[in-house]
Motif scaffolding. Sequence first.
Motif, PDB file in Angstrom:
ATOM      1  N   VAL A  27       0.835  -1.271  -0.065  1.00  0.00           N
ATOM      2  CA  VAL A  27      -0.003  -0.022   0.172  1.00  0.00           C
ATOM      3  C   VAL A  27       0.880   1.329   0.165  1.00  0.00           C
ATOM      4  O   VAL A  27       2.171   0.911   0.371  1.00  0.00           O
ATOM      5  CB  VAL A  27      -0.843   0.084   1.282  1.00  0.00           C
ATOM      6  N   TYR A  28       0.402   2.451  -0.383  1.00  0.00           N
ATOM      7  CA  TYR A  28       1.169   3.620  -0.373  1.00  0.00           C
ATOM      8  C   TYR A  28       0.484   4.107   0.956  1.00  0.00           C
ATOM      9  O   TYR A  28      -0.941   4.134   1.278  1.00  0.00           O
ATOM     10  CB  TYR A  28       0.406   4.453  -1.375  1.00  0.00           C
ATOM     11  N   ALA A  29       1.463   4.924   1.770  1.00  0.00           N
ATOM     12  CA  ALA A  29       1.015   5.476   2.864  1.00  0.00           C
ATOM     13  C   ALA A  29       1.844   6.806   2.981  1.00  0.00           C
ATOM     14  O   ALA A  29       2.688   7.093   2.450  1.00  0.00           O
ATOM     15  CB  ALA A  29       1.305   4.539   4.057  1.00  0.00           C
ATOM     16  N   SER A  30       1.460   7.559   4.059  1.00  0.00           N
ATOM     17  CA  SER A  30       2.294   8.714   4.484  1.00  0.00           C
ATOM     18  C   SER A  30       2.232   9.237   5.957  1.00  0.00           C
ATOM     19  O   SER A  30       0.789   8.801   6.374  1.00  0.00           O
ATOM     20  CB  SER A  30       1.583   9.683   3.563  1.00  0.00           C
ATOM     21  N   VAL A  31       3.011   9.916   6.267  1.00  0.00           N
ATOM     22  CA  VAL A  31       2.754  10.518   7.737  1.00  0.00           C
ATOM     23  C   VAL A  31       1.888  11.998   7.540  1.00  0.00           C
ATOM     24  O   VAL A  31       2.281  12.435   6.579  1.00  0.00           O
ATOM     25  CB  VAL A  31       4.432  10.882   8.348  1.00  0.00           C
ATOM     26  N   ILE A  32       0.824  12.062   8.339  1.00  0.00           N
ATOM     27  CA  ILE A  32       0.087  13.169   7.960  1.00  0.00           C
ATOM     28  C   ILE A  32       0.173  14.174   9.548  1.00  0.00           C
ATOM     29  O   ILE A  32       0.563  13.622  10.525  1.00  0.00           O
ATOM     30  CB  ILE A  32      -1.279  12.819   7.863  1.00  0.00           C
ATOM     31  N   ASP A  84       7.238  -0.462  -7.812  1.00  0.00           N
ATOM     32  CA  ASP A  84       7.321   0.466  -6.494  1.00  0.00           C
ATOM     33  C   ASP A  84       7.496   1.944  -6.888  1.00  0.00           C
ATOM     34  O   ASP A  84       7.801   2.679  -6.067  1.00  0.00           O
ATOM     35  CB  ASP A  84       8.863   0.272  -5.790  1.00  0.00           C
ATOM     36  N   HIS A  85       6.994   2.343  -8.080  1.00  0.00           N
ATOM     37  CA  HIS A  85       6.939   3.816  -8.587  1.00  0.00           C
ATOM     38  C   HIS A  85       5.869   4.545  -7.786  1.00  0.00           C
ATOM     39  O   HIS A  85       4.436   4.049  -7.799  1.00  0.00           O
ATOM     40  CB  HIS A  85       7.121   3.860  -9.903  1.00  0.00           C
ATOM     41  N   LEU A  86       5.955   5.575  -7.282  1.00  0.00           N
ATOM     42  CA  LEU A  86       5.134   6.435  -6.458  1.00  0.00           C
ATOM     43  C   LEU A  86       4.005   7.048  -7.716  1.00  0.00           C
ATOM     44  O   LEU A  86       2.889   7.663  -7.513  1.00  0.00           O
ATOM     45  CB  LEU A  86       5.547   7.473  -5.648  1.00  0.00           C
ATOM     46  N   ASN A  87       4.602   7.137  -8.866  1.00  0.00           N
ATOM     47  CA  ASN A  87       3.760   7.891  -9.871  1.00  0.00           C
ATOM     48  C   ASN A  87       2.675   6.886 -10.142  1.00  0.00           C
ATOM     49  O   ASN A  87       1.626   7.487 -11.041  1.00  0.00           O
ATOM     50  CB  ASN A  87       4.640   8.046 -11.113  1.00  0.00           C
ATOM     51  N   ASP A  88       2.505   5.608  -9.874  1.00  0.00           N
ATOM     52  CA  ASP A  88       1.453   4.768 -10.288  1.00  0.00           C
ATOM     53  C   ASP A  88       0.240   4.983  -9.405  1.00  0.00           C
ATOM     54  O   ASP A  88      -0.786   4.475  -9.547  1.00  0.00           O
ATOM     55  CB  ASP A  88       1.786   3.372 -10.013  1.00  0.00           C
ATOM     56  N   MET A  89       0.371   6.032  -8.457  1.00  0.00           N
ATOM     57  CA  MET A  89      -0.736   6.357  -7.476  1.00  0.00           C
ATOM     58  C   MET A  89      -2.028   6.792  -8.494  1.00  0.00           C
ATOM     59  O   MET A  89      -1.600   7.801  -9.522  1.00  0.00           O
ATOM     60  CB  MET A  89      -0.553   7.234  -6.521  1.00  0.00           C
ATOM     61  N   PRO A  90      -3.270   6.606  -8.150  1.00  0.00           N
ATOM     62  CA  PRO A  90      -4.415   7.317  -8.808  1.00  0.00           C
ATOM     63  C   PRO A  90      -4.199   8.823  -8.845  1.00  0.00           C
ATOM     64  O   PRO A  90      -3.821   9.570  -8.004  1.00  0.00           O
ATOM     65  CB  PRO A  90      -5.458   6.902  -8.042  1.00  0.00           C
ATOM     66  N   PRO A  91      -4.588   9.508 -10.114  1.00  0.00           N
ATOM     67  CA  PRO A  91      -4.334  10.981  -9.985  1.00  0.00           C
ATOM     68  C   PRO A  91      -5.271  11.798  -8.931  1.00  0.00           C
ATOM     69  O   PRO A  91      -4.696  12.729  -8.411  1.00  0.00           O
ATOM     70  CB  PRO A  91      -5.180  11.375 -11.293  1.00  0.00           C
ATOM     71  N   ASP A  92      -6.453  11.256  -8.540  1.00  0.00           N
ATOM     72  CA  ASP A  92      -6.910  11.855  -7.235  1.00  0.00           C
ATOM     73  C   ASP A  92      -6.450  11.754  -5.960  1.00  0.00           C
ATOM     74  O   ASP A  92      -6.400  12.800  -5.192  1.00  0.00           O
ATOM     75  CB  ASP A  92      -8.473  10.960  -7.264  1.00  0.00           C
ATOM     76  N   VAL A  93      -5.607  10.763  -5.609  1.00  0.00           N
ATOM     77  CA  VAL A  93      -4.671  10.513  -4.730  1.00  0.00           C
ATOM     78  C   VAL A  93      -3.643  11.462  -4.687  1.00  0.00           C
ATOM     79  O   VAL A  93      -2.987  12.267  -3.774  1.00  0.00           O
ATOM     80  CB  VAL A  93      -4.253   9.246  -4.460  1.00  0.00           C
ATOM     81  N   GLN A  94      -2.990  11.662  -5.964  1.00  0.00           N
ATOM     82  CA  GLN A  94      -1.670  12.453  -5.976  1.00  0.00           C
ATOM     83  C   GLN A  94      -2.241  13.850  -5.731  1.00  0.00           C
ATOM     84  O   GLN A  94      -1.163  14.835  -5.423  1.00  0.00           O
ATOM     85  CB  GLN A  94      -1.404  12.282  -7.341  1.00  0.00           C
TER      86      GLN A  94
END
Length: 427
Positions: A27-32, A84-94
């Motif tokens: 999954v993609y995750a991030s500190v918020i 593992d490329h972060l660019n593969d995230m959906p546009p709405d998430v980006q």
Amino acid sequence: MDSGAWEIIHIPDKPTHPPEHQPTFKVYASVIKPKFANTIVRQLCKIAPLEDLRHVKRVRKKILPDHGEPQLTVILCLAPEHNDHLNDMPPDVQKLIGPYELSPFITQVCKYAAVSKEEWEEQCKIWPTSFHPPTYNIDGIGGFSEEDTQSICKFMRVAINLAVSTHRPHVNAAVIVDPSVKQVIASGTDQVYPSPAPCDMTTTETIPFNEPEESTHCQSIDRVSNASSERCLNGALEKLNGSSSAVACLNPWQWSLQPHDVDKFSQWHPLRHASIVAIESAAARDKYLFPNSTESFGMDHSQHSNADSNSPAKKQKTSSNIPDVQNDSREAALRVPSMEKPYLCTGYDIFLLWEPCTMCAMALVHQRIKRIFYAFPNPRAGGLGSVHRLQGEKSLNHHYAVFRVLLPGHAHNALEIKGLKHVTAES
């Protein structure tokens, strides 16, 4: 009977994994920042819902050792397994990265919900998950008492003796039991293949458990010593030790390879597996005991699941003060006003020699069976653990508990190994 040599294993709704080897998803995750937490989570639930990961908590809270302040990390969305490329995230998430100062990274979360507390504790070391123990109250999920264990072992013996007493090739056997009075309700064996002397198991008589029918292969299970009982068990299993090609649930299509003459043999059908025959026998028993019953069970009963099996609405089965009914079963039923017609097989147990196929497992769902016990797995077509797990299918409106009974002795091991080899060889 030495029940200590037997073992009863609960087959859970979902496959179990070693706690330290949990299957995971990327999954993609991030500190918020905490002030953005509610807003971000609301937006992510709309644009990237985690439909298949409902057991995974979206936000992980961690106390930083240096500052003593909480650090929040949120799951943004699923990540590709092989990229593992972060660019593969959906546009709405980006679009959320800039406004909320996100720093995405890839991490792992557990793929399946925990089925035990031990699994849950290991999962939380990877990412927090939720754990919901079974809420349905079915005897045996948390273990059996010595009395219950002995009763289960005895009924499994009845199924084994039934399988070897049919004078046919090796077949599956099914015994339906009312556990409240420890009484056999109905029984049956496979009737898939033509036989010159078909064994009609659809009897309308109930066999009291304390007076089981004598078997030519073994004495009454309640009247033998421990040593003699074990010898009878091993003898019965040795009779089964051979080709299992005739077991209907193991080989659902084997009947099509056999020559048959419909005019000569009428007591057979490719769908007459042991469970189906036993169900038919239970229905014939109800029709015999309650010939004038006009009670309608309607939609109210079909909407109840096994989750509330102890409620008054689910107690639509033979009353606990039912007498031992044999030849005078109908007269006895008429003399006892409190004896109600059961709703299908609600609350009953079924004992099977082999794990049922998916067809039989689904038929037992429709019959509202409460617990299923089987001795040997079905690696080709098993519907309760070996191939499929109908007991864990959430879309069904009824769920039963499933147990495997591990029999003692070398005969049990030889039978299981030989049966598995036979199925593997035909695959």
